[in-house]
Design a protein around this motif. Sequence first.
Motif, PDB file in Angstrom:
ATOM      1  N   TRP A 220       1.017  -0.845   0.019  1.00 21.45           N
ATOM      2  CA  TRP A 220       0.353  -0.177   0.375  1.00 21.45           C
ATOM      3  C   TRP A 220       0.880   0.929   0.270  1.00 21.45           C
ATOM      4  O   TRP A 220       1.877   1.198   0.530  1.00 21.45           O
ATOM      5  CB  TRP A 220      -1.138  -0.240   1.079  1.00 21.45           C
ATOM      6  CG  TRP A 220      -2.424  -0.960   1.315  1.00 21.45           C
ATOM      7  CD1 TRP A 220      -1.409  -2.453   1.569  1.00 21.45           C
ATOM      8  CD2 TRP A 220      -2.587  -1.070   0.803  1.00 21.45           C
ATOM      9  NE1 TRP A 220      -1.817  -3.160   2.000  1.00 21.45           N
ATOM     10  CE2 TRP A 220      -3.422  -2.852   1.007  1.00 21.45           C
ATOM     11  CE3 TRP A 220      -3.913  -0.406   0.017  1.00 21.45           C
ATOM     12  CZ2 TRP A 220      -4.576  -2.915   0.600  1.00 21.45           C
ATOM     13  CZ3 TRP A 220      -5.003  -1.148  -0.629  1.00 21.45           C
ATOM     14  CH2 TRP A 220      -5.913  -2.043  -0.367  1.00 21.45           C
ATOM     15  N   LEU A 234      -4.434   7.127  -2.444  1.00 23.20           N
ATOM     16  CA  LEU A 234      -3.797   5.633  -2.204  1.00 23.20           C
ATOM     17  C   LEU A 234      -3.692   4.270  -3.249  1.00 23.20           C
ATOM     18  O   LEU A 234      -4.353   4.669  -4.165  1.00 23.20           O
ATOM     19  CB  LEU A 234      -4.862   5.026  -0.890  1.00 23.20           C
ATOM     20  CG  LEU A 234      -4.335   3.395  -0.740  1.00 23.20           C
ATOM     21  CD1 LEU A 234      -3.295   3.626   0.451  1.00 23.20           C
ATOM     22  CD2 LEU A 234      -6.240   3.714   0.136  1.00 23.20           C
ATOM     23  N   LYS A 249     -11.538   3.085  -4.596  1.00 18.28           N
ATOM     24  CA  LYS A 249     -12.616   3.171  -3.531  1.00 18.28           C
ATOM     25  C   LYS A 249     -12.729   4.358  -2.729  1.00 18.28           C
ATOM     26  O   LYS A 249     -13.434   4.794  -1.447  1.00 18.28           O
ATOM     27  CB  LYS A 249     -12.770   1.639  -2.947  1.00 18.28           C
ATOM     28  CG  LYS A 249     -14.199   0.781  -3.679  1.00 18.28           C
ATOM     29  CD  LYS A 249     -13.956  -0.357  -3.580  1.00 18.28           C
ATOM     30  CE  LYS A 249     -14.530  -1.575  -3.827  1.00 18.28           C
ATOM     31  NZ  LYS A 249     -14.433  -2.879  -3.342  1.00 18.28           N
ATOM     32  N   VAL A 250     -10.849   4.488  -2.654  1.00 17.94           N
ATOM     33  CA  VAL A 250     -10.693   5.402  -1.369  1.00 17.94           C
ATOM     34  C   VAL A 250     -10.770   6.815  -2.286  1.00 17.94           C
ATOM     35  O   VAL A 250      -9.771   7.100  -3.100  1.00 17.94           O
ATOM     36  CB  VAL A 250      -9.546   5.150  -0.868  1.00 17.94           C
ATOM     37  CG1 VAL A 250      -8.831   6.592  -0.088  1.00 17.94           C
ATOM     38  CG2 VAL A 250     -10.109   3.898  -0.569  1.00 17.94           C
ATOM     39  N   MET A 253      -7.484  12.878  -1.397  1.00 16.60           N
ATOM     40  CA  MET A 253      -6.905  13.362  -0.165  1.00 16.60           C
ATOM     41  C   MET A 253      -6.596  14.802  -0.242  1.00 16.60           C
ATOM     42  O   MET A 253      -5.170  14.357  -0.264  1.00 16.60           O
ATOM     43  CB  MET A 253      -6.820  12.767   0.924  1.00 16.60           C
ATOM     44  CG  MET A 253      -7.779  11.638   1.272  1.00 16.60           C
ATOM     45  SD  MET A 253      -6.903   9.685   2.106  1.00 16.60           S
ATOM     46  CE  MET A 253      -5.949   9.043   0.916  1.00 16.60           C
ATOM     47  N   ALA A 277      -9.593  13.571   6.373  1.00 17.17           N
ATOM     48  CA  ALA A 277      -9.765  12.068   5.484  1.00 17.17           C
ATOM     49  C   ALA A 277      -8.852  11.124   6.581  1.00 17.17           C
ATOM     50  O   ALA A 277      -7.583  10.849   6.987  1.00 17.17           O
ATOM     51  CB  ALA A 277      -8.640  12.213   5.093  1.00 17.17           C
ATOM     52  N   TRP A 279      -9.666   6.912   6.535  1.00 16.94           N
ATOM     53  CA  TRP A 279     -10.528   5.778   5.904  1.00 16.94           C
ATOM     54  C   TRP A 279      -9.674   4.469   6.520  1.00 16.94           C
ATOM     55  O   TRP A 279      -8.421   4.274   6.960  1.00 16.94           O
ATOM     56  CB  TRP A 279     -10.151   5.392   3.851  1.00 16.94           C
ATOM     57  CG  TRP A 279     -10.267   6.678   3.508  1.00 16.94           C
ATOM     58  CD1 TRP A 279      -9.918   8.553   3.099  1.00 16.94           C
ATOM     59  CD2 TRP A 279     -11.444   6.493   2.279  1.00 16.94           C
ATOM     60  NE1 TRP A 279     -10.903   8.475   2.760  1.00 16.94           N
ATOM     61  CE2 TRP A 279     -12.303   7.997   2.383  1.00 16.94           C
ATOM     62  CE3 TRP A 279     -12.669   5.745   2.860  1.00 16.94           C
ATOM     63  CZ2 TRP A 279     -13.352   8.169   1.631  1.00 16.94           C
ATOM     64  CZ3 TRP A 279     -13.334   5.853   1.982  1.00 16.94           C
ATOM     65  CH2 TRP A 279     -13.768   7.036   1.205  1.00 16.94           C
ATOM     66  N   SER A 281      -9.357  -0.013   6.929  1.00 19.39           N
ATOM     67  CA  SER A 281     -10.110  -1.635   5.733  1.00 19.39           C
ATOM     68  C   SER A 281     -10.203  -2.809   6.450  1.00 19.39           C
ATOM     69  O   SER A 281      -8.298  -2.982   6.769  1.00 19.39           O
ATOM     70  CB  SER A 281      -9.616  -1.605   3.808  1.00 19.39           C
ATOM     71  OG  SER A 281      -9.822  -2.721   4.020  1.00 19.39           O
ATOM     72  N   TRP A 287     -14.098  -0.504   2.263  1.00 18.64           N
ATOM     73  CA  TRP A 287     -13.322   0.897   2.801  1.00 18.64           C
ATOM     74  C   TRP A 287     -14.492   1.640   3.547  1.00 18.64           C
ATOM     75  O   TRP A 287     -15.740   1.477   2.697  1.00 18.64           O
ATOM     76  CB  TRP A 287     -12.583   1.566   1.558  1.00 18.64           C
ATOM     77  CG  TRP A 287     -11.195   1.048   1.023  1.00 18.64           C
ATOM     78  CD1 TRP A 287     -11.229  -0.145   0.223  1.00 18.64           C
ATOM     79  CD2 TRP A 287      -9.536   1.351   2.064  1.00 18.64           C
ATOM     80  NE1 TRP A 287      -9.734  -0.010  -0.003  1.00 18.64           N
ATOM     81  CE2 TRP A 287      -9.754   0.109   1.164  1.00 18.64           C
ATOM     82  CE3 TRP A 287      -9.730   2.017   2.542  1.00 18.64           C
ATOM     83  CZ2 TRP A 287      -7.739   0.176   1.428  1.00 18.64           C
ATOM     84  CZ3 TRP A 287      -7.535   1.833   3.091  1.00 18.64           C
ATOM     85  CH2 TRP A 287      -7.293   1.195   2.316  1.00 18.64           C
ATOM     86  N   GLN A 288     -14.057   2.462   4.346  1.00 20.32           N
ATOM     87  CA  GLN A 288     -14.792   2.520   5.375  1.00 20.32           C
ATOM     88  C   GLN A 288     -14.175   4.318   5.856  1.00 20.32           C
ATOM     89  O   GLN A 288     -13.147   4.155   6.066  1.00 20.32           O
ATOM     90  CB  GLN A 288     -15.849   2.090   6.598  1.00 20.32           C
ATOM     91  CG  GLN A 288     -16.821   3.037   7.195  1.00 20.32           C
ATOM     92  CD  GLN A 288     -17.096   2.162   8.368  1.00 20.32           C
ATOM     93  OE1 GLN A 288     -17.069   1.361   8.749  1.00 20.32           O
ATOM     94  NE2 GLN A 288     -18.951   3.077   8.887  1.00 20.32           N
ATOM     95  N   GLU A 289     -14.385   5.334   5.403  1.00 16.23           N
ATOM     96  CA  GLU A 289     -14.700   6.722   5.650  1.00 16.23           C
ATOM     97  C   GLU A 289     -14.614   6.778   7.291  1.00 16.23           C
ATOM     98  O   GLU A 289     -16.197   7.080   7.812  1.00 16.23           O
ATOM     99  CB  GLU A 289     -14.781   7.917   5.368  1.00 16.23           C
ATOM    100  CG  GLU A 289     -14.127   9.190   5.899  1.00 16.23           C
ATOM    101  CD  GLU A 289     -14.500  10.136   4.334  1.00 16.23           C
ATOM    102  OE1 GLU A 289     -13.717  11.576   4.628  1.00 16.23           O
ATOM    103  OE2 GLU A 289     -15.373   9.908   3.726  1.00 16.23           O
TER     104      GLU A 289
END
Length: 437
Positions: A220, A234, A249-250, A253, A277, A279, A281, A287-289
């Motif tokens: 990553w 990302l 999905k991200v 930022m 920001a 995020w 996972s 993914w979730q903020e």
Amino acid sequence: MTPDERDLEALLRQPAERLAPPDHSWEKISRRASRRKWVKASLSVAAGVVVVAGAVPAMIAVRADHNNGTSIQSLTSSQNALPNLPRHTVKRSPIPTAPAPSSAPAVPDDLVGFLPASVSFVSQQHGYAWGNIGRSPQGVIAQTWDAGETWTKLPAPAVDNSVATSGHDGDSQIRYSSATTGFVFGAKYFVTHNAGGSWSEAASPGYIDDLEATHNHRVWALVRKTENAPTVALYTAAPASSDLQAVTKVAAMSSQPGADSIAVNQNQVYVVAGDAAFWTSRNGTDWQEQPSPCPASAGAPQHVLLTTLNRPGIYAVCSYRTSGGGESQQTYLSVNTGKTWTQTAASPAAGGAPQTFAAGSENDIIVGTSRGGAQVTHNGGKTWLSDQPPGGVQLGFVGFIKTQTVVGVGTSASGTAGVFATSLDSGRKWTVTNFSR
């Protein structure tokens, strides 16, 4: 003796066959010992945690970004044995051994003057350091097989160490995602698949601010189009691949360079950028903020660093500009994978930009800045001890390679000698060796 007795005696005299351990048995041990960046760990580390005594994590990476962030990472691995690379510059003497002569060099000739900027450990003994030598900005890689007692120079990619030049064309970090696969990154992106025996340049979508890898070796990375671009995105690369692909999905930022960070724990991934920001996972796919750990009420954070624990715990350090040109530090803990954050009872003293953030447990945390030694807490942020290690040593990057064992690289008080520092008690006492004679 009867024939049967002779046959039995002959059978007993045969050497016993050595049985191989069950499949994945070492991997299971290393998983129980695995700890992630209690830093920022590791490293990478290098990040509390339960560690099996004597077990060796399969991957520990101490990380520091081009704006002086740090992390550690513990990853499990069932990689093949390393290629035959030189392990020591001096052969070990048989036991008993005579005392070494006082005139023996502390470091090999080709590493005198080495100024390490980033370090990555793939076990509790085996690690790599990236830096430069003396006034030359050319990047240099050193390897240790004994937790920093001795070092050997290895081939390095043809790129400058940007920490030495403050330029925009060099690299400032080294990271290994397995025993054989490593990365040197910043303005350029280099990869090795033979434990540093050789390096090749890979395509990069821009300036890589930070790079980490989960326990299954998926990479990553946080990337800006240019080093000072106002937004960061990302990217990810599949295991055993260097091809970085955007994580759609991200969303991109907004934050200034240095105010972004990645932390990983097993398959979990955490990404922060500025005060808006954050995020998370659980698996690298969904993914979730979440709310940012850095409150906007304190102003725009200048630097943000994350570090994870093996339990569902994440530490964050947020720094804000002060009137005197320095930065104040605030440290936060989340025990529910980033849903909510609690500020520690006390904060480290204001200083320069944070360049070290490491947590060996919820109690043992280290924060270092660009204006002096690290500050350490052993009670979860209730009180902080300053000037660690003593004597003005500045640890650029630090991480835990065991629950209480900390390693770090930096410079001496004069700034002219590179140092490798070790603590066996979570940063209370230190042993510091330098790369000069």
